[in-house]
Design an enzyme around this catalytic site. Structure first.
Site, PDB file in Angstrom:
ATOM      1  N   PRO A   1       0.829  -1.204   0.000  1.00  0.00           N
ATOM      2  CA  PRO A   1       0.000   0.000   0.000  1.00  0.00           C
ATOM      3  C   PRO A   1       0.863   1.253   0.000  1.00  0.00           C
ATOM      4  CG  PRO A   1      -0.790  -1.587   1.619  1.00  0.00           C
ATOM      5  CD  PRO A   1       0.540  -2.083   1.137  1.00  0.00           C
ATOM      6  N   GLU A   2       0.572   2.173  -0.909  1.00  0.00           N
ATOM      7  CA  GLU A   2       1.315   3.427  -0.983  1.00  0.00           C
ATOM      8  C   GLU A   2       0.449   4.531  -0.374  1.00  0.00           C
ATOM      9  OE1 GLU A   2       3.072   3.999  -4.892  1.00  0.00           O
ATOM     10  OE2 GLU A   2       3.109   1.834  -5.217  1.00  0.00           O
TER      11      GLU A   2
ATOM     12  N   HIS B   1      -4.706 -15.499   8.839  1.00  0.00           N
ATOM     13  CA  HIS B   1      -3.754 -14.387   8.806  1.00  0.00           C
ATOM     14  C   HIS B   1      -4.192 -13.203   9.678  1.00  0.00           C
ATOM     15  CE1 HIS B   1      -1.887 -16.651   5.638  1.00  0.00           C
ATOM     16  NE2 HIS B   1      -2.886 -16.454   4.813  1.00  0.00           N
TER      17      HIS B   1
ATOM     18  N   ARG C   1       1.926 -11.828   4.938  1.00  0.00           N
ATOM     19  CA  ARG C   1       3.374 -11.986   5.065  1.00  0.00           C
ATOM     20  C   ARG C   1       3.922 -11.681   6.456  1.00  0.00           C
ATOM     21  NH1 ARG C   1       6.201 -10.132  -0.602  1.00  0.00           N
ATOM     22  NH2 ARG C   1       4.596 -10.865  -2.013  1.00  0.00           N
TER      23      ARG C   1
END
Length: 283
Positions: A2-3, A93, A112
């Site tokens: 995400p930016e 997750h 991750r």
């Protein structure tokens, strides 16, 4: 990852959903997400009873302002927040859960496990080291062309690598670097200190414009990104080069190419931006 536009969209959604909520308990299922000096146990303990007053953003960081603490969160590659009723079964997750007083949870999910949470006393929130190092926000109010030109003049790194440096300008990541360089018609591998004044000014304007339009569109959904309301971003339909390998350049019709600059996948038009071979020996 995400930016800035995606993180800003998450921030707005979280304020709408949980602004004013009180934390009644915290569960941490992956202890490494909590950064020192706080242990996972201490993190869970001190947040009980804290109210979420608002949420700010700096670069790609979210900053939750509580009664006594500023909680800094970085989503890294694929982190995301969801707000759900407390009795909803956990998804795979799910690593950090903030139980709220109204029988809802704020849940952090991360395939991750790269995301991180840090706590700083509220009166010292401006002293968080990673945020202190950030460059200006990419808006006309903070991102000044003179300072940008000065930063470029000091490095021979590829211009794409340079604008990905969060100390040069905050929040620009791979997608918006490619799009800004295409809009400014600059080769991503050109050394930063070889940009002339006109090129630096075009790139400065392009970064501000691309980021603003992406924020307005709610970011870009390329893989898994959705905001806290479960909605995909819309800016991906406006992308000109990112992810468009072998498709026709919208400006000249030449096939978009993909290469690596600083180990990052990079999309560009070899006609509008020039061939990478002009600069490969200098990367």
């Amino acid at each position: 990852m995400p930016e800035l536009p995606e993180v800003e969209t998450v921030r707005k959604g979280l304020i709408t959903l949980i602004g004013g909520s009180t934390i009644t308990g915290v569960d941490v299922f992956w202890n490494r997400m909590i950064t020192p000096p706080f242990s996972s146990e201490k993190f869970q303990e001190v947040l009980v009873g804290e109210q979420i007053h608002t949420i700010e953003r700096r670069g790609k960081y979210l900053i939750f302002l509580l009664d006594h603490w500023a909680m800094v969160s970085h989503l890294r590659m694929e982190g995301k927040f969801e707000v759900t009723p407390t009795d909803t079964p956990y998804k795979k997750h799910t690593h950090v859960v903030f139980h709220l007083a109204d029988n809802r949870d704020l849940r952090y999910l991360d395939v991750r496990k790269f995301g991180r949470f840090s706590l700083i006393p509220i009166e010292k929130r401006d002293e968080f080291e990673a945020i202190k190092k950030l460059g200006p926000e990419p808006t006309a109010s903070f991102f000044k062309v003179e300072a940008f030109q000065d930063s470029l003049s000091r490095t021979g790194r590829a211009i794409k690598t340079t604008i990905l440096d969060q100390e040069v300008v905050a929040g620009v990541g791979n997608i918006y670097a490619d799009e800004s360089l295409f809009q400014a018609a600059i080769n991503p591998m050109k050394p930063a200190n070889r940009l002339n004044q006109a090129e630096a000014e075009r790139l400065h304007e392009a970064i501000i414009d691309v980021i603003a339009r992406a924020v307005e569109a709610g970011g870009s959904t390329i893989r898994t990104y959705k905001n806290t309301l479960g909605e995909a971003g819309k800016f991906q339909v406006a992308l000109k080069v990112y992810g468009k390998t072998n498709q026709a350049c919208p400006r000249c019709g030449t096939a978009i190419e993909k290469t690596k600059v600083g180990q990052r996948g990079t999309h560009y038009c070899p006609q509008c931006q020039g061939p990478i071979s002009d600069y490969q020996k200098k990367e």
